[in-house]
Design a protein around this motif. Structure first.
Motif, PDB file in Angstrom:
ATOM      1  N   ASP A 186       0.864  -1.179   0.000  1.00 56.19           N
ATOM      2  CA  ASP A 186       0.000   0.000   0.000  1.00 56.19           C
ATOM      3  C   ASP A 186       0.904   1.233   0.000  1.00 56.19           C
ATOM      4  O   ASP A 186       1.580   1.524   0.995  1.00 56.19           O
ATOM      5  CB  ASP A 186      -0.899  -0.051   1.249  1.00 56.19           C
ATOM      6  N   ARG A 199       2.547   0.059   3.855  1.00 59.16           N
ATOM      7  CA  ARG A 199       2.522  -1.236   4.544  1.00 59.16           C
ATOM      8  C   ARG A 199       2.013  -2.320   3.604  1.00 59.16           C
ATOM      9  O   ARG A 199       1.342  -2.037   2.605  1.00 59.16           O
ATOM     10  CB  ARG A 199       1.657  -1.170   5.797  1.00 59.16           C
ATOM     11  N   TRP A 200       2.368  -3.569   3.948  1.00 59.56           N
ATOM     12  CA  TRP A 200       1.907  -4.714   3.159  1.00 59.56           C
ATOM     13  C   TRP A 200       0.482  -5.046   3.512  1.00 59.56           C
ATOM     14  O   TRP A 200       0.083  -4.917   4.671  1.00 59.56           O
ATOM     15  CB  TRP A 200       2.803  -5.935   3.447  1.00 59.56           C
ATOM     16  N   ARG A 201      -0.278  -5.445   2.512  1.00 56.87           N
ATOM     17  CA  ARG A 201      -1.663  -5.829   2.758  1.00 56.87           C
ATOM     18  C   ARG A 201      -2.017  -7.094   1.993  1.00 56.87           C
ATOM     19  O   ARG A 201      -1.433  -7.376   0.951  1.00 56.87           O
ATOM     20  CB  ARG A 201      -2.603  -4.698   2.325  1.00 56.87           C
ATOM     21  N   TYR A 202      -2.979  -7.825   2.525  1.00 60.38           N
ATOM     22  CA  TYR A 202      -3.483  -9.032   1.859  1.00 60.38           C
ATOM     23  C   TYR A 202      -4.960  -8.840   1.559  1.00 60.38           C
ATOM     24  O   TYR A 202      -5.716  -8.401   2.428  1.00 60.38           O
ATOM     25  CB  TYR A 202      -3.275 -10.265   2.750  1.00 60.38           C
TER      26      TYR A 202
END
Ligand code: EPU
Length: 337
Positions: A147, A152-155
């Motif tokens: 993102d 940040r990483w998102r799933y």
């Protein structure tokens, strides 16, 4: 940061329409761990950052601003196997078609109808690629993305992807996320999807398997759609428009031979048929940009003309279809400036 963006990078060979284009800045991403630093590099300079996959659904301006990240993350890993399901984690930079071939060879089924679609795995969820009665949404488990806004990483589960016809959250919130991996869930029990007319003949074939369907799909595509390596194009250039029941009734009065498919929200018209009816199949402008002779919905660019000529032809087609059918065609590829 282990990769440094390069200035003034030629993208002419990185888009299947083969338009001449130069990226202000470009970096090739092979390791997703480099992404946060690239995002900070761009934001420190006030630049937009955009992910480039196979470049098969894009119209690139002659100058593309900001930082273009060529996503080249590899990897195909089977992450979990239940009795009847196979789950695969795929790097976003893998070729979509090669992935279909490999997973079908591993006994997976559910994606065989999506063979030979150009582009990368990471681009597939953006427009929810679909063909011959199947969409990516049918076999997607989840998407991993970075993102850019929230750093940040998102799933994203299938529901969170908000898939629609050639649509998703990644398309709606354009350039907010960079997809780094896609997880697919395939079946090991083959359930043929043969609703698309030319595939129906397979229904009587003894011992039909996913490989047979995949080969039939490849043959259909090769007979109707131009190979971008030989004739630059971006697949279907317009979405098939969905119109209301009222508009359909009004159109039928003048055009009783309309090619339509019923949808919950109205009727979906075959854009290729609309364009063909306007006499534009096989026609082109002075630069050679035109509608493919075997499928009017595909815009071809044999002489590698610039984006401006593509947009001129797009407007020409939209005007002709609107005048005759009062329907506005919406382009499928995204336009980068
Ligand atoms: N048609 C014509 N003239 C043409 C083109 C099409 O009369 O020049 C008629 C066909 O005879 C048929 C109807 O229009 O009755 C639909 O044509 P087709 O079956 O070729 O499918 P499409 O609706 O034009 C869509 C997808 C394709 C996908 C095919 C098969 C969109 C925008 N396009 O095309 O996807 O391969 O169905 O499922 O939804 C792509 O997105 O790049 C793409 C190739």
């Amino acid at each position: 940061m282990t990769i440094d963006p390069l200035p003034q990078v030629d993208l002419s060979a990185a888009n299947t329409l083969a338009v001449p284009s130069t990226a202000a800045w470009c970096a090739e991403l092979t390791d997703p761990r480099d992404l946060p630093a690239l995002v900070r590099w761009a934001s420190a300079r006030g630049m937009a950052i955009r992910a480039l996959g196979g470049g098969s659904n894009l119209v690139l301006n002659e100058q593309v601003s900001g930082l273009t990240v060529k996503v080249a993350i590899r990897g195909k890993t089977r992450v979990e196997t239940e009795s009847d399901r196979q789950r695969w984690r795929l790097g976003a930079g893998e070729s979509w078609h090669q992935t279909v071939v490999d997973l079908v060879a591993q006994g997976g089924s559910g994606i065989e109808n999506l063979a030979l679609i150009p582009g990368t795995v990471g681009a597939a969820p953006v427009q929810n690629i679909g063909a011959y009665g199947v969409e990516l949404a049918d076999c997607l488990y989840r998407v991993e993305a970075y993102d850019i806004l929230e750093e940040r990483w998102r799933y994203f589960t299938r529901e969170a992807c908000q898939f629609g016809y050639r649509d998703s959250v990644f398309k709606q919130l354009e350039n907010r996320f960079i997809i780094t991996a896609v997880e697919l869930e395939l079946s090991r029990t083959f359930v043929p999807k043969l609703s698309y007319g030319p595939l129906q003949a397979l229904a009587t074939k003894p011992d039909l398997n996913a490989q047979d369907v995949m080969e039939a799909v490849i043959a259909i595509r090769q007979s109707r759609l131009p190979d971008p390596n030989h004739l630059p194009n971006a697949g279907s250039f317009f979405k098939n428009p969905v119109i209301s029941f009222e508009q359909y009734e009004a159109l039928l009065v003048q055009h009783d031979d309309l090619v339509v498919y019923e949808q919950p929200e109205g009727w979906k018209l075959a854009a290729g048929w609309l364009i063909d009816q306007c006499g534009l199949r096989g026609r082109h402008n002075d630069d050679g940009v035109g509608c493919y002779e075997r499928q009017a919905l595909v815009l071809v660019n044999p002489n590698r003309a610039a984006a401006s000529s593509i947009l001129d032809w797009q407007a020409h087609v939209q005007d002709a279809v609107f005048e005759r059918f009062q329907v506005l065609l919406e382009p499928e590829p995204r336009f980068w400036t």
